[in-house]
Design an enzyme around this catalytic site. Structure first.
Site, PDB file in Angstrom:
ATOM      1  N   LYS A  14      11.982   3.208   3.886  1.00 17.47           N
ATOM      2  CA  LYS A  14      12.979   4.149   3.030  1.00 17.47           C
ATOM      3  C   LYS A  14      13.404   5.092   3.900  1.00 17.47           C
ATOM      4  O   LYS A  14      14.643   5.575   3.505  1.00 17.47           O
ATOM      5  CB  LYS A  14      11.889   4.851   2.010  1.00 17.47           C
ATOM      6  CG  LYS A  14      10.979   3.821   1.177  1.00 17.47           C
ATOM      7  CD  LYS A  14      10.360   4.692   0.011  1.00 17.47           C
ATOM      8  CE  LYS A  14       9.257   5.432   0.456  1.00 17.47           C
ATOM      9  NZ  LYS A  14       7.900   4.653   0.746  1.00 17.47           N
ATOM     10  N   ARG A  89       6.744   8.814  -7.566  1.00 18.77           N
ATOM     11  CA  ARG A  89       5.986   7.947  -7.042  1.00 18.77           C
ATOM     12  C   ARG A  89       4.982   7.514  -8.182  1.00 18.77           C
ATOM     13  O   ARG A  89       3.894   6.797  -7.988  1.00 18.77           O
ATOM     14  CB  ARG A  89       4.991   8.582  -6.130  1.00 18.77           C
ATOM     15  CG  ARG A  89       5.288   8.085  -4.656  1.00 18.77           C
ATOM     16  CD  ARG A  89       4.476   8.855  -3.752  1.00 18.77           C
ATOM     17  NE  ARG A  89       3.958   8.294  -2.335  1.00 18.77           N
ATOM     18  CZ  ARG A  89       4.714   8.272  -1.408  1.00 18.77           C
ATOM     19  NH1 ARG A  89       6.027   9.158  -1.269  1.00 18.77           N
ATOM     20  NH2 ARG A  89       4.644   7.779  -0.170  1.00 18.77           N
ATOM     21  N   ARG A 128       4.103   2.794  14.105  1.00 17.83           N
ATOM     22  CA  ARG A 128       4.722   4.036  13.853  1.00 17.83           C
ATOM     23  C   ARG A 128       3.466   5.169  14.266  1.00 17.83           C
ATOM     24  O   ARG A 128       3.919   6.233  14.617  1.00 17.83           O
ATOM     25  CB  ARG A 128       5.094   4.369  12.293  1.00 17.83           C
ATOM     26  CG  ARG A 128       5.696   5.859  12.074  1.00 17.83           C
ATOM     27  CD  ARG A 128       6.337   5.935  10.951  1.00 17.83           C
ATOM     28  NE  ARG A 128       5.242   6.053   9.862  1.00 17.83           N
ATOM     29  CZ  ARG A 128       5.681   6.161   8.472  1.00 17.83           C
ATOM     30  NH1 ARG A 128       6.928   5.971   8.291  1.00 17.83           N
ATOM     31  NH2 ARG A 128       4.843   6.314   7.687  1.00 17.83           N
ATOM     32  N   ARG A 134       1.238  11.129  12.813  1.00 15.82           N
ATOM     33  CA  ARG A 134       0.810  11.335  11.412  1.00 15.82           C
ATOM     34  C   ARG A 134      -0.496  11.218  11.296  1.00 15.82           C
ATOM     35  O   ARG A 134      -0.955  10.264  11.452  1.00 15.82           O
ATOM     36  CB  ARG A 134       1.919  10.736  10.494  1.00 15.82           C
ATOM     37  CG  ARG A 134       3.278  11.383  10.342  1.00 15.82           C
ATOM     38  CD  ARG A 134       4.158  10.475   9.371  1.00 15.82           C
ATOM     39  NE  ARG A 134       3.546  10.264   8.255  1.00 15.82           N
ATOM     40  CZ  ARG A 134       4.284   9.630   7.274  1.00 15.82           C
ATOM     41  NH1 ARG A 134       5.595   9.545   7.249  1.00 15.82           N
ATOM     42  NH2 ARG A 134       3.975   9.270   6.136  1.00 15.82           N
ATOM     43  N   ARG A 145      -3.181   4.075   1.085  1.00 22.38           N
ATOM     44  CA  ARG A 145      -2.049   4.425   0.596  1.00 22.38           C
ATOM     45  C   ARG A 145      -1.409   2.991  -0.019  1.00 22.38           C
ATOM     46  O   ARG A 145      -0.836   3.184  -0.954  1.00 22.38           O
ATOM     47  CB  ARG A 145      -1.119   4.795   1.931  1.00 22.38           C
ATOM     48  CG  ARG A 145      -1.412   6.235   2.253  1.00 22.38           C
ATOM     49  CD  ARG A 145      -0.949   6.732   3.735  1.00 22.38           C
ATOM     50  NE  ARG A 145       0.504   6.433   3.879  1.00 22.38           N
ATOM     51  CZ  ARG A 145       1.172   6.241   4.900  1.00 22.38           C
ATOM     52  NH1 ARG A 145       0.501   6.117   6.135  1.00 22.38           N
ATOM     53  NH2 ARG A 145       2.310   6.005   5.111  1.00 22.38           N
TER      54      ARG A 145
END
Ligand code: ADP
Length: 193
Positions: A14, A89, A128, A134, A145
């Site tokens: 995204k 969401r 990532r 993160r 998630r």
């Protein structure tokens, strides 16, 4: 206004596609994830609350996120259009977004749903995580998630199908290829909204 909801599971691309859409169409970007991470970095009260949810891979409560979004939206009053990344969401968030946009004389133009299979998502997020730093890009949190995505977020596809705004895009391939599909769709809407 040209308002695009970019939608998909965590790791579906995204953010990457948002950047290309912004460059091509001159839209403003609202990423609720970015807004929350900025609050965490600033050490605000909101950031502290959000951090507890994010590190567990859970969603920040609707009321909190809807209030944030209303404020951010007001700061983009003269915009040609907005790309919503990571919002909505949940169904209540989608309903709130519709209401907010309607009150401002506009609506969601299209929802782009990026489809990527689960193994690929996990690989991308782990990759990532090596660089992003993160707190939520580790295997345990990634799994939560994805669960949250399936139970609370994926049902939004139905919502936008009913609104006549859902557009599915294959999210696997080169970044340019995927962007090509998205661009084509957005251009067709500009000619024929
Ligand atoms: P990703 O799409 O990779 O999960 P985001 O940056 O969009 O990343 O979001 C990171 C985290 O921030 C989410 O897992 C969630 O905890 C929180 N968050 C972001 N947007 C929302 C939202 N609209 N509603 C609730 N929580 C959110």
């Amino acid at each position: 206004m040209l308002n695009v909801v970019i939608f998909g599971a965590p790791g579906s691309g995204k953010g990457t596609q948002s950047e290309l859409i912004i460059k091509e169409f001159g839209l403003d970007h609202i990423s609720t994830g970015d807004v929350l991470r900025a609050e965490i970095k600033a050490g605000s009260e909101l950031g502290k609350i959000a951090n507890d949810y994010i590190t567990k891979g859970q969603l920040v409560p609707d009321e909190l996120i809807i209030n944030i979004l209303a404020k951010v939206l007001d700061s983009k009053k003269d915009s040609k259009g907005v790309i919503f990344d990571g919002f909505p969401r949940t169904i209540p968030q989608a309903e709130a977004l519709k209401k907010m946009l309607n009150e401002r004389g506009t609506d969601v133009t299209v929802m782009i749903n990026l489809h990527v299979d689960e193994d690929e998502l996990i690989n991308r997020l782990l990759e990532r995580g090596k660089k992003s730093g993160r707190s939520d890009d580790n295997l345990e949190t990634i799994k939560s998630r994805l669960d949250v995505y399936h139970s609370q977020t994926a049902p939004l596809a139905e919502y936008y199908i009913k609104e006549g705004k859902h557009h599915a895009v294959k999210g696997v391939g080169t970044i340019e290829e995927i962007f090509g599909f998205i661009k084509e769709k957005i251009e067709s809407l500009r000619v024929n909204p």
